[in-house]
Design a protein around this motif. Structure first.
Motif, PDB file in Angstrom:
ATOM      1  N   GLY A 164       5.994   3.688  -1.666  1.00 52.55           N
ATOM      2  CA  GLY A 164       6.026   4.697  -2.746  1.00 52.55           C
ATOM      3  C   GLY A 164       5.428   4.506  -4.058  1.00 52.55           C
ATOM      4  N   PRO A 165       5.808   5.453  -4.920  1.00 53.39           N
ATOM      5  CA  PRO A 165       5.508   5.330  -6.282  1.00 53.39           C
ATOM      6  C   PRO A 165       6.239   4.260  -6.926  1.00 53.39           C
ATOM      7  N   HIS A 166       5.525   3.885  -8.273  1.00 55.35           N
ATOM      8  CA  HIS A 166       6.309   2.963  -9.135  1.00 55.35           C
ATOM      9  C   HIS A 166       7.643   3.465  -9.637  1.00 55.35           C
ATOM     10  N   GLN A 167       8.654   3.408  -9.114  1.00 51.26           N
ATOM     11  CA  GLN A 167      10.089   3.642  -9.473  1.00 51.26           C
ATOM     12  C   GLN A 167      10.949   2.481  -9.070  1.00 51.26           C
ATOM     13  N   GLY A 168      11.979   2.585  -9.604  1.00 55.60           N
ATOM     14  CA  GLY A 168      13.074   1.681  -9.017  1.00 55.60           C
ATOM     15  C   GLY A 168      14.216   2.803  -8.585  1.00 55.60           C
ATOM     16  N   ILE A 169      14.647   2.457  -7.542  1.00 53.88           N
ATOM     17  CA  ILE A 169      16.038   3.140  -6.919  1.00 53.88           C
ATOM     18  C   ILE A 169      17.211   2.414  -6.731  1.00 53.88           C
ATOM     19  N   MET A 170      18.166   2.959  -7.376  1.00 53.93           N
ATOM     20  CA  MET A 170      19.484   2.215  -7.087  1.00 53.93           C
ATOM     21  C   MET A 170      20.697   2.998  -6.662  1.00 53.93           C
ATOM     22  N   VAL A 171      21.515   2.426  -5.931  1.00 50.78           N
ATOM     23  CA  VAL A 171      22.608   3.208  -5.448  1.00 50.78           C
ATOM     24  C   VAL A 171      23.873   2.459  -6.002  1.00 50.78           C
ATOM     25  N   ILE A 172      24.368   3.391  -6.766  1.00 53.17           N
ATOM     26  CA  ILE A 172      25.929   2.988  -7.054  1.00 53.17           C
ATOM     27  C   ILE A 172      26.928   3.882  -6.546  1.00 53.17           C
ATOM     28  N   ARG A 173      27.814   3.202  -5.934  1.00 53.84           N
ATOM     29  CA  ARG A 173      29.035   3.987  -5.185  1.00 53.84           C
ATOM     30  C   ARG A 173      29.963   4.611  -6.231  1.00 53.84           C
ATOM     31  N   ARG A 174      30.425   5.583  -5.653  1.00 54.83           N
ATOM     32  CA  ARG A 174      31.399   6.351  -6.799  1.00 54.83           C
ATOM     33  C   ARG A 174      32.409   5.582  -7.531  1.00 54.83           C
ATOM     34  N   GLU A 175      33.101   4.732  -6.493  1.00 51.05           N
ATOM     35  CA  GLU A 175      34.327   4.071  -7.452  1.00 51.05           C
ATOM     36  C   GLU A 175      33.723   3.327  -8.547  1.00 51.05           C
TER      37      GLU A 175
ATOM     38  N   VAL B  60       9.474  10.744  -8.941  1.00 49.62           N
ATOM     39  CA  VAL B  60      10.753  11.087  -8.396  1.00 49.62           C
ATOM     40  C   VAL B  60      10.357  11.728  -7.022  1.00 49.62           C
ATOM     41  N   ALA B  61       9.892  13.209  -7.380  1.00 51.92           N
ATOM     42  CA  ALA B  61       9.464  14.062  -6.342  1.00 51.92           C
ATOM     43  C   ALA B  61       8.486  13.558  -5.213  1.00 51.92           C
ATOM     44  N   ALA B  62       7.628  12.372  -5.482  1.00 49.20           N
ATOM     45  CA  ALA B  62       6.590  11.856  -4.541  1.00 49.20           C
ATOM     46  C   ALA B  62       7.638  10.877  -3.743  1.00 49.20           C
ATOM     47  N   CYS B  63       8.725  10.245  -4.165  1.00 48.40           N
ATOM     48  CA  CYS B  63       9.462   9.728  -3.513  1.00 48.40           C
ATOM     49  C   CYS B  63       9.853  10.202  -2.065  1.00 48.40           C
ATOM     50  N   ALA B  64      10.058  11.377  -1.852  1.00 51.93           N
ATOM     51  CA  ALA B  64      10.461  12.022  -0.896  1.00 51.93           C
ATOM     52  C   ALA B  64       9.333  11.855   0.277  1.00 51.93           C
ATOM     53  N   GLY B  65       7.899  11.488  -0.107  1.00 49.76           N
ATOM     54  CA  GLY B  65       7.126  11.212   0.953  1.00 49.76           C
ATOM     55  C   GLY B  65       7.330   9.962   1.640  1.00 49.76           C
ATOM     56  N   MET B  66       8.348   8.909   0.966  1.00 52.03           N
ATOM     57  CA  MET B  66       8.771   7.994   1.903  1.00 52.03           C
ATOM     58  C   MET B  66       9.744   8.311   2.951  1.00 52.03           C
TER      59      MET B  66
ATOM     60  N   TYR C  79       2.240  17.450  -6.687  1.00 52.70           N
ATOM     61  CA  TYR C  79       3.026  18.026  -8.154  1.00 52.70           C
ATOM     62  C   TYR C  79       2.179  17.972  -9.192  1.00 52.70           C
ATOM     63  N   TYR C  80       1.311  17.287  -9.442  1.00 49.73           N
ATOM     64  CA  TYR C  80       0.318  17.190 -10.552  1.00 49.73           C
ATOM     65  C   TYR C  80      -0.558  18.401 -10.572  1.00 49.73           C
TER      66      TYR C  80
ATOM     67  N   TYR D 274       0.839  -1.181   0.101  1.00 50.60           N
ATOM     68  CA  TYR D 274      -0.154   0.025  -0.067  1.00 50.60           C
ATOM     69  C   TYR D 274       0.766   1.062  -0.165  1.00 50.60           C
ATOM     70  N   THR D 275       0.441   2.384  -0.734  1.00 51.72           N
ATOM     71  CA  THR D 275       1.110   3.487  -0.595  1.00 51.72           C
ATOM     72  C   THR D 275       0.725   4.392   0.601  1.00 51.72           C
ATOM     73  N   CYS D 276       1.733   4.873   1.267  1.00 52.15           N
ATOM     74  CA  CYS D 276       1.490   5.882   2.397  1.00 52.15           C
ATOM     75  C   CYS D 276       1.105   7.529   2.050  1.00 52.15           C
ATOM     76  N   GLY D 277       0.295   7.770   3.066  1.00 54.51           N
ATOM     77  CA  GLY D 277      -0.313   9.053   2.775  1.00 54.51           C
ATOM     78  C   GLY D 277       0.675  10.244   2.121  1.00 54.51           C
ATOM     79  N   PRO D 278       1.867  10.522   2.763  1.00 54.96           N
ATOM     80  CA  PRO D 278       2.652  11.454   2.401  1.00 54.96           C
ATOM     81  C   PRO D 278       3.090  11.305   0.964  1.00 54.96           C
ATOM     82  N   VAL D 279       3.247  10.064   0.422  1.00 55.52           N
ATOM     83  CA  VAL D 279       3.720   9.958  -0.942  1.00 55.52           C
ATOM     84  C   VAL D 279       2.434  10.382  -2.004  1.00 55.52           C
ATOM     85  N   ILE D 280       1.252  10.022  -1.470  1.00 57.71           N
ATOM     86  CA  ILE D 280       0.162  10.340  -2.352  1.00 57.71           C
ATOM     87  C   ILE D 280      -0.339  11.931  -2.200  1.00 57.71           C
ATOM     88  N   GLU D 281       0.122  12.517  -1.034  1.00 59.80           N
ATOM     89  CA  GLU D 281      -0.167  13.938  -1.205  1.00 59.80           C
ATOM     90  C   GLU D 281       0.865  14.593  -1.871  1.00 59.80           C
TER      91      GLU D 281
END
Length: 406
Positions: A225-236, A267-273, A45-46, A33-40
């Motif tokens: 959150g929304p339907h996005q993939g999040i990836m961490v890639i270390r700088r090296e 992407v902006a809505a991901c701050a809701g997480m 944004y839209y 389920y999506t949390c309220g802050p993400v939906i808001e």
């Protein structure tokens, strides 16, 4: 400190929807389920900022700031630099793009290691590198337990191995793999590490910086959150791999592996997480830095889930008619429970639906671990998965429904 379930459920609008009343959601491994802050944030944004971001006019400036806010706050929570975190349309797509970067970077005769415990998203794209002359070695699970054993990996590692790919936990087996120990072994052999965190991240964000992998991937739609993939890639590693984005973005680490333009609103809505984690920390009296608050919320979630999971495992372990996949100790696994039944998993899921249990059956893109454990893919498994917003009453409802169904 214990989790306040009433407060948690109040943060999710789904629990107030009339059509979902009386329904217990046990297919969270497929998406939460999506949390309220993400939906808001998504709605705002839209409504107010659906313009091209990063231009000098006010609506555009605010749009860009919200996108930057999402990246910065999530990176801080995960213990990495802001530009080491990037967004893409899905984890499957992100993994595919990374595999193409490795295809260009690796040389014929180099080797990578994949597992047969993975969801296909973190297996298929890497295995296709064999077409480019890259040796693909398979780290196989124990056929009885479904577990990955460190000793088996160490037998596969040598100076030719450049990358080791494995899941933080499997969406079938559910066992939590020792990321720190596996990463240390791979690094000692001179290999980089890619961890698929999709099936673990819903149960709490981890400090990727402290754990040490070079790549960590997960799906926001499974972490409230929304339907996005999040990836961490270390700088090296990110600076070594060839740019997969537009040539003029090659100097931006977070744009190097996103060939398509981002979905600005999502992407902006991901701050809701991040908002949700902050709200959770404040309500439960968890203080400290962003990573410390995140760790506290993680531990709170895991403690609640483990307490609810153990009765489910105990119940299923005592049933002679089913085969419980993975550990029997709730502290060793995520609350993702797969069981092999005499008949198809989908049939059992349909029966459970009549009791108000929302779950599923099938292979869940985990055909490799199922085959490795001798499970007929046509039959598949019944999978019961939940997260921290699941209540004790819903667990009791599940056990009663299983009693009638099994």
């Amino acid at each position: 400190m214990t989790l306040d379930p009433d407060f948690v459920r109040a943060q999710f609008p789904a629990f107030s929807e009339p059509n979902l009343q009386g329904q217990a959601f046990f297919e969270n491994a497929g998406g939460s389920y999506t949390c309220g802050p993400v939906i808001e944030r998504l709605e705002r944004y839209y409504r107010e900022r659906k313009v091209q971001p990063y231009a000098p006019y006010e609506a555009s400036r605010l749009a860009g700031e919200e996108m930057d806010e999402a990246r910065a706050r999530l990176a801080e929570m995960l213990g990495v630099d802001h530009d080491e975190l990037s967004f893409g349309p899905s984890t499957t797509q992100n993994t595919y793009v990374l595999a193409q970067a490795f295809r260009e970077w690796l040389s014929e005769g180099d080797a990578i290691i994949v597992t047969d415990q993975d969801h296909e998203a973190n297996s298929g794209p890497w295995r296709r590198l064999a077409d480019a002359g890259i040796e693909v070695r398979e780290w196989q699970i124990n056929r009885e337990t479904g577990l990955l054993e460190l000793g088996t990996l160490e037998n596969l590692l040598d100076e030719r191995v450049r990358l080791v790919c494995f899941p933080h936990c499997s969406n079938i087996v559910g066992a939590i793999n020792p990321v720190v120990e596996i990463t240390a072994a791979a690094h000692a052999a001179g290999a980089f590490v890619c961890v698929d965190g999709v099936s673990y991240a819903p149960h709490g964000f981890v400090n990727v910086g402290d754990m040490g992998p070079d790549i960590y991937l997960f799906s926001a739609y499974k972490t409230y959150g929304p339907h996005q993939g999040i990836m961490v890639i270390r700088r090296e590693l990110g600076s070594l791999l060839p740019n997969q984005g537009h040539w003029f973005n090659a100097d931006s680490l977070y744009k190097r592996f996103t060939p398509a333009g981002p979905d600005h609103a999502q992407v902006a809505a991901c701050a809701g997480m991040a908002d949700y984690y902050e709200t959770m920390a404040a309500h439960h009296g968890i203080s400290g830095s962003a990573t410390e608050r995140t760790a506290g919320v993680h531990d709170l979630m895991r403690m609640h889930e483990t307490e609810l999971l153990q009765p489910v495992l105990d119940y299923l372990a005592e049933k002679n008619s089913v085969r419980l996949i993975g550990p029997r100790d709730a502290s060793e696994k995520a609350p993702t429970v797969a069981v092999e039944l005499p008949g198809p998993g989908e049939v059992a899921a349909a029966k459970l639906a009549r009791h108000g249990i929302m779950t599923g059956g099938g292979d869940f893109y985990g055909s490799r671990p199922l085959q490795a454990m001798g499970i007929d893919l046509d039959k598949g498994v019944l999978r019961l998965s939940f997260v921290h917003y699941t209540s004790r009453d819903e667990i009791n409802k599940l056990l009663n429904a299983l009693d009638e169904t099994l």
